[in-house]
Design an enzyme around this catalytic site. Structure first.
Site, short mmCIF file in Angstrom:
data_model
loop_
_atom_site.label_atom_id
_atom_site.label_comp_id
_atom_site.label_asym_id
_atom_site.label_seq_id
_atom_site.Cartn_x
_atom_site.Cartn_y
_atom_site.Cartn_z
N GLU A 92 49.90 -39.70 2.84
CA GLU A 92 50.41 -39.46 4.19
C GLU A 92 49.82 -40.47 5.19
O GLU A 92 48.68 -40.91 5.04
CB GLU A 92 50.05 -38.04 4.64
CG GLU A 92 50.77 -36.99 3.79
CD GLU A 92 50.41 -35.56 4.16
OE1 GLU A 92 51.26 -34.68 3.92
OE2 GLU A 92 49.30 -35.30 4.65
N CYS A 105 47.55 -43.97 11.76
CA CYS A 105 46.40 -43.56 10.94
C CYS A 105 46.85 -43.65 9.48
O CYS A 105 47.82 -43.01 9.08
CB CYS A 105 46.05 -42.13 11.34
SG CYS A 105 44.75 -41.42 10.35
N CYS A 112 40.45 -37.41 -2.12
CA CYS A 112 39.15 -37.97 -1.72
C CYS A 112 38.05 -37.27 -2.52
O CYS A 112 38.11 -36.06 -2.74
CB CYS A 112 38.92 -37.76 -0.23
SG CYS A 112 37.38 -38.49 0.35
N CYS A 342 43.21 -34.40 12.54
CA CYS A 342 42.05 -34.81 11.75
C CYS A 342 41.64 -33.73 10.76
O CYS A 342 41.52 -32.57 11.13
CB CYS A 342 40.86 -35.06 12.67
SG CYS A 342 40.98 -36.60 13.50
FE1 SF4 Z 1 37.20 -37.61 2.48
FE2 SF4 Z 1 37.21 -38.23 5.08
FE3 SF4 Z 1 37.98 -35.80 4.27
FE4 SF4 Z 1 35.41 -36.47 4.09
S1 SF4 Z 1 36.60 -36.27 5.99
S2 SF4 Z 1 36.65 -35.44 2.49
S3 SF4 Z 1 35.56 -38.66 3.61
S4 SF4 Z 1 39.01 -37.75 3.81
#
Ligand code: SF4
Length: 359
Positions: A92, A105, A112, A342
């Protein structure tokens, strides 16, 4: 024989590739600049290459693109793009329009591995790194999709004014591919972004921060969220490997271009890291770093017990930092109604992988 995806190559690498085919350097430059013109997806469109060369390239190489699997628009104008990769994985990107600029973004991994406790992407685990082409193609695809009235300026990248690597994944965990993608994004014959307009965010992979700063000239953002090791380790497992003091030292040592500042991101979580004492400690720890601080009231999401503090609490925290002479912004959440804010990017693999393009 697998074809070479030319969008994985920097200009220099593309020149080396055409030389291997027995062609002169200028052909490499010519082909590289064609690749990033809007609407170019076939060698037959490269009208200043002779027919024979176009046929050779079509035989040996390809120009990848990212098909949009789904597009969702938030009531605040934020647009979330889901892209389907060749192996059917989905990533995304989020376009955040403002009055005079648009910020994109972008993602650098499928999932991750960092497992931050407040982040939905972290719950996915890591599937794989994105290739340079998959990183760059998020930008190409969004430029192609954007209506002209949203553009500010007439350069080929003018509909996107800022690029932030804050989507899915930890950029510094995919540093080699990130550096290649940055080279293409910043190349004048590529997408021609200034390094000032690109921000790479990290959760704090300390040894890679120096390498990033030495090899490219982009802005650095650090997801800090606490300067207390116990709290930060609860929020971000990476802190157990690289604790706060090491991270802050890496920020001090970061080879930053002149007149730039590190951006510290600080998610405000009720009762955990939002007290006056937390603000004073933060001000103390960052005292010798040229920086700005973004306060991000937590986006509450299913699966976590964390809560967003009151507006008054966030403003009181901001005031303490301002009195200590920091530039501090409280960032409002964008796109939370479409899970684009976020920490909210997480592909619902089963539901979205089978879907065709949406709204
Ligand atoms: Fe990964 Fe960033 Fe989510 Fe932490 S905040 S799990 S580094 S995507």
């Amino acid at each position: 024989m697998n074809k070479v995806d030319l969008k994985n190559l920097t200009q220099e690498q593309l020149i080396a590739y055409v030389q291997e085919l027995g062609l002169p350097v200028f052909r490499g430059r010519q082909i590289f600049s064609w690749l990033y013109r809007p609407g170019i997806n076939d060698f037959s469109q490269m009208t200043d290459l002779n027919k024979e060369l176009r046929a050779t390239l079509a035989d040996k190489a390809e120009i990848s693109q990212l098909p949009v699997a789904k597009q969702e628009k938030s009531k605040d104008g934020t647009i979330k793009f889901a892209f389907r990769l060749n192996d059917n994985e989905i990533i995304e990107s989020v376009l955040i329009p403002e009055e005079d600029r648009n910020t994109l973004c972008i993602s650098c991994q499928v999932g991750c591995a960092m497992g931050c406790d407040f982040c939905l992407t972290g719950t996915m685990g890591l599937t794989r790194n994105l290739t340079p082409a998959e990183i760059v193609n998020q930008v190409c695809a969004v430029i192609k999709e954007m209506p002209e009235e949203m553009c500010h300026g007439d350069k080929k990248n003018s509909c996107i004014n800022n690029l932030v690597f804050m989507g899915m994944g930890e950029p510094l965990a995919n540093l080699d591919n990130l550096l290649t993608a940055l080279d293409i994004l910043m190349d004048q014959r590529g997408l021609d972004f200034s390094g000032r307009k690109i921000t790479v965010s990290t959760c704090g992979i300390v040894p890679k921060m120096k390498e990033l700063g030495e090899k490219t000239a982009v802005n650095l953002a650090v997801s800090l969220h606490s300067v207390n090791d116990e709290v930060r380790s609860q929020l971000m497992p990476i802190n157990r490997k690289y604790p706060v003091e090491q991270l802050i030292q890496a920020c001090r040592d970061f080879p930053m271009p002149k007149r730039r500042m590190i951006m510290f991101e600080y998610i405000m979580i009720k009762g955990l890291n939002d007290s006056d004492a937390d603000a004073r400690e933060l001000a103390h720890k960052l005292r010798d770093i040229k920086c700005k601080i973004n306060l991000l009231p937590y986006n509450e999401c299913p699966g976590t017990d964390y809560q967003c503090p009151s507006r008054e609490r966030t403003e009181a925290f901001q005031q303490i930092l301002r009195k200590a002479d920091y530039t501090v912004f409280i960032r409002s959440s964008r796109g939370s109604d479409i899970s684009a804010a976020c920490g909210q990017l997480a592909v619902k693999a089963n539901s979205e992988k089978g879907e065709e393009r949406g709204a």
